[in-house]
Write a protein that holds these residues in place. Structure first.
Motif, short mmCIF file in Angstrom:
data_model
loop_
_atom_site.label_atom_id
_atom_site.label_comp_id
_atom_site.label_asym_id
_atom_site.label_seq_id
_atom_site.Cartn_x
_atom_site.Cartn_y
_atom_site.Cartn_z
N PHE A 1 -4.71 -3.74 1.41
CA PHE A 1 -3.80 -4.16 0.35
C PHE A 1 -4.65 -4.70 -0.78
O PHE A 1 -5.49 -5.58 -0.55
N ASP A 2 -4.43 -4.18 -1.99
CA ASP A 2 -5.39 -4.50 -3.06
C ASP A 2 -5.06 -5.78 -3.82
O ASP A 2 -5.79 -6.18 -4.73
N SER B 1 -0.59 -4.47 -5.85
CA SER B 1 0.74 -4.03 -5.44
C SER B 1 0.83 -4.11 -3.92
O SER B 1 -0.16 -4.32 -3.23
N SER B 2 2.06 -3.93 -3.40
CA SER B 2 2.24 -4.06 -1.96
C SER B 2 2.05 -2.73 -1.24
O SER B 2 2.38 -2.60 -0.08
N THR B 3 1.54 -1.75 -1.95
CA THR B 3 1.38 -0.43 -1.34
C THR B 3 0.28 -0.45 -0.29
O THR B 3 -0.85 -0.81 -0.58
N PRO B 4 0.62 -0.06 0.95
CA PRO B 4 -0.43 0.00 1.98
C PRO B 4 -1.32 1.21 1.71
O PRO B 4 -0.83 2.30 1.43
N GLN B 5 -2.62 0.99 1.79
CA GLN B 5 -3.54 2.11 1.56
C GLN B 5 -4.40 2.31 2.80
O GLN B 5 -5.08 1.41 3.24
N LYS B 6 -4.28 3.53 3.35
CA LYS B 6 -5.05 3.83 4.56
C LYS B 6 -6.53 3.92 4.21
O LYS B 6 -6.91 4.56 3.24
N ASP C 1 -8.42 7.36 -2.39
CA ASP C 1 -8.17 6.75 -3.70
C ASP C 1 -9.17 5.68 -4.09
O ASP C 1 -9.33 5.37 -5.26
N GLN D 1 -6.31 -4.91 6.96
CA GLN D 1 -5.56 -5.15 8.18
C GLN D 1 -6.00 -4.14 9.24
O GLN D 1 -6.04 -2.95 8.96
#
Lengths: 319, 354
Positions: free
Chosen positions: B9-10, B13-18, B36, B69
């Motif tokens: 999580f950057d 934003s709350s977008t989960p990034q694998k 990304d 995480q």
């Protein structure tokens, strides 16, 4: 960026903290607090909050409390000084035989700092709470709260307490209405009259049924707090709904009480974890806000004085 | 070298990034990348972690909003082992992971410290505190009490004079002036106030058959005043109460309530200790004045056998009267004493009995 835009129809709150883990935290905190003659208290509190928030989940992701013992220690010292001064004046007034003036000062100051403490607690606590790295925030204005608080308090006094229901709802509306999770806004829509009638009905029926109705009464009160809360973002919405039953309340009150009594208080950790589990698994969320696209909006804030002062006065945050 | 997939999580934003996550024990730290995100490295020295349930969250001190995480158990074990080798696992984490047996051991240890502190430190501190409190405080405390509980009208002035004259005849080793008062009342009671006022109800005097019993009562009450028992009791109760609530209220309500009750029981035992002390010193005062010390036991026996009497406060706070009589008898048996006749005391005693 991997933006899997979906329309989530399901949200899930939960609490998966284990009593055994919490027991360890409490015991270690207790040990350190005793051997440091109480000075460890702010750190102990930070550890406890970290556990509680970390065990609370939304859609499987944990909340986080990122406050530190050091921040809270500074607040703790400030709170000590402020209370020291207030009590100091009271003691001096007794010593110099100005007891009534001293008492008036004492109660008036407490009353006056109450809204300031509430404001400070919310600002600090929210700014240190996050989910998926998105900070919560509290946008309330201290002066506005201060003025409103006194206005409501005044009405409550002159209506002999009846306005208290309206005061509680207005306070809740103000506090919750100023909470943000990134660009999501919180809202509370409870009404004074409804709340008053709910309380009146609950009180009468509880007395008539010799207390048995109280489980249903608490169920309704809890539902009134939860069901009136909602989240908003760009015209989209999430509603909260309580599914807590009178049986749950019975289990929370009676079983917890027995657990505490028969363990001489040592079962406290399990009482807390099972309570949180029952409460969070009975709050449903429904709506169309996409929780994967919340944006960070809230800044850092690190003054914990309000947080610590609320501890001295035993104020619990509503949220 | 441990590898796994995690979520990043950057903090924007709350977008989960694998992400593909690599733990490089040798040198750098955590390395991660995704389609990304360009390759990033977090040095081990700058990270902190929360290990909750089966998941691990890794943050940097500099920016706590962004985090990684991981829920891969093998990776988590490897990561913690690596930090341990680096000396980055603090004492707190170690303390927290000692397990249930250690927690119970700690609980027992703390309770031991508390009980020890309570039984040894509190009475000692209270004793020292009493020495610091000026005698004038005893006086004002006693005066307040007297004004609240004894009405001017109830005082029998003739008998009060007689009782004061009676006490004048005795050597009482008192450090502060004593004032005796007789209150006309059927109540069977007597008590001493910290200011040196000693109140005796006429109902109690009426029961007495001999002047040595009255001397016993005076000896007992005067010993309370001489030893500042009221002030000691106050200090012990107060410091004990502060101690108990400070130690337990942080834990939880139930333990605070239990602590309070234990403290009440303990304060009963303090008062027993003080009663015993007053019995002993009162008896010693009688011997010193060549009065028959059996007057003390006679008085107690009379109060004990007469079942129509409600046991008065000055003996009801235990040790049980029978025990006290036994202790005083033993003390009398062990001491050598001479008894002389006191016609003056007899005369005053008769006056009080009128």
């Amino acid at each position: 960026m991997e933006n899997e835009i979906s329309e989530p129809k399901n949200f899930k709150l939960g609490f998966d903290g284990k009593g055994g883990t919490f027991f360890g935290i409490i015991i270690v905190n207790w040990l350190l607090t005793v051997i440091t003659l109480g000075f460890y208290y702010p750190w102990a509190k930070a550890k406890q909050l970290k556990f509680m928030y970390g065990a609370t989940t939304l859609n499987g992701d944990r909340f986080a409390f990122t406050g530190t013992g050091k921040e809270m220690f500074k607040g703790y010292i400030k709170a000590l000084v402020i209370f020291g001064v207030i009590y100091g004046v009271l003691i001096l007034s007794i010593y110099f035989d100005f007891l009534y003036a001293g008492l008036i000062f004492f109660y008036f100051t407490f009353l006056a700092i109450l809204p300031v403490i509430i404001h400070g607690s919310y600002r600090y606590r929210m700014s240190r709470t996050s989910w998926r790295g998105i900070r919560f925030g509290y946008r309330g204005d201290r002066t506005e709260l201060f003025i409103n608080y006194f206005k409501w308090f005044f009405f409550t006094i002159i209506t002999l307490g009846i306005y208290g229901s309206w005061m509680e709802m207005k306070l809740r509306k103000y506090l919750i209405g100023n909470i943000r999770l990134g660009d999501i806004e919180f809202r509370y829509d409870g009404k004074g009259l409804e709340y008053f009638l709910l309380g009146l009905k609950g009180l009468v029926l509880t007395i008539l049924t010799l207390g048995i109705y109280s489980f249903w009464f608490y169920k309704q009160l809890f539902a009134y707090y939860i069901d009136n809360m909602s989240l908003y973002k760009n015209g989209k919405k999430i509603n909260f709904k309580s599914t807590l039953t009178a049986g749950n309340i019975f289990s929370l009150v009676v079983v917890n009480y027995l657990l505490l009594i028969f363990t001489l208080g040592l079962g406290y950790a399990w009482v807390v974890t099972r309570s949180m589990n029952i409460i969070f698994s009975n709050i449903e969320m429904e709506g169309d806000i996409d929780l994967d696209t919340i944006n960070q909006t809230e800044a850092d804030y690190n003054d914990a004085t309000g947080e610590d002062m609320s501890d001295f006065l035993n104020i619990d945050l509503i949220f | 070298m441990h590898k796994t997939t995690g979520i990043y999580f950057d903090g924007i934003s709350s977008t989960p990034q694998k992400i593909e996550l690599t733990l490089d024990e040798q040198a750098v730290g955590l390395i991660f990348e995704s389609s990304d995100i360009p390759v990033s490295t977090w040095r081990l020295a700058e990270i902190s972690f929360e290990h909750t349930g089966d998941s691990l969250e890794i943050r940097r001190e500099a920016n706590k909003a962004s985090f990684i995480q991981v829920s891969d158990a093998d990776f988590i074990a490897g990561f913690i082992a690596c930090l341990r080798n680096n000396g980055q696992i603090g004492w707190y984490y170690k303390l927290l992971h000692l397990g249930m047996k250690a927690y119970i051991g700690m609980a027992v240890l703390i309770l031991g410290l508390i009980v020890g502190g309570y039984l040894l430190v509190i009475p000692w501190v209270a004793e020292k505190a009493v020495m610091l409190i000026p005698g004038s405080y005893d006086t004002s405390l006693g005066n307040t009490f007297l004004n609240q509980y004894v009405s001017e009208n109830d005082i029998d002035t003739a008998k009060t004079d007689a009782l004061n004259a009676f006490a004048q005849q005795l050597q009482l080793n008192n450090t502060r002036p004593l004032h005796f008062m007789v209150v006309s009342s059927g109540t069977v009671n007597a008590f001493a106030l910290p200011n040196g006022d000693i109140i005796v109800y006429s109902g109690l005097i009426d029961l007495m058959k001999n002047y040595d019993e009255l001397a016993g009562l005076i000896g007992h009450e005067v010993s309370h005043v001489n030893n500042r028992h009221s002030m000691k009791m106050l200090c012990r109760n107060l410091s004990g109460y502060i101690f108990i609530s400070a130690v337990f209220s942080d834990v939880n309500g139930i333990m605070a309530v239990i602590g309070d009750n234990v403290h009440n029981l303990q304060s009963l035992s303090y008062s027993r200790q003080f009663e015993r002390e007053a019995d002993e010193q009162g008896t010693a005062l009688m011997i010193q004045n060549h009065i028959n010390p059996r007057g003390m036991t006679d008085l107690f026996s009379r109060l004990q056998t007469d079942e129509t009497i409600v046991v008065p406060a000055f003996i009801s706070s235990h040790p049980m009267t029978a025990d006290r009589i036994k202790t005083i008898r033993k003390m009398i048996g062990q001491s050598s004493y001479t008894i002389t006749n006191h016609p003056k005391l007899e005369e005053l005693f008769q006056e009080l009995k009128k």
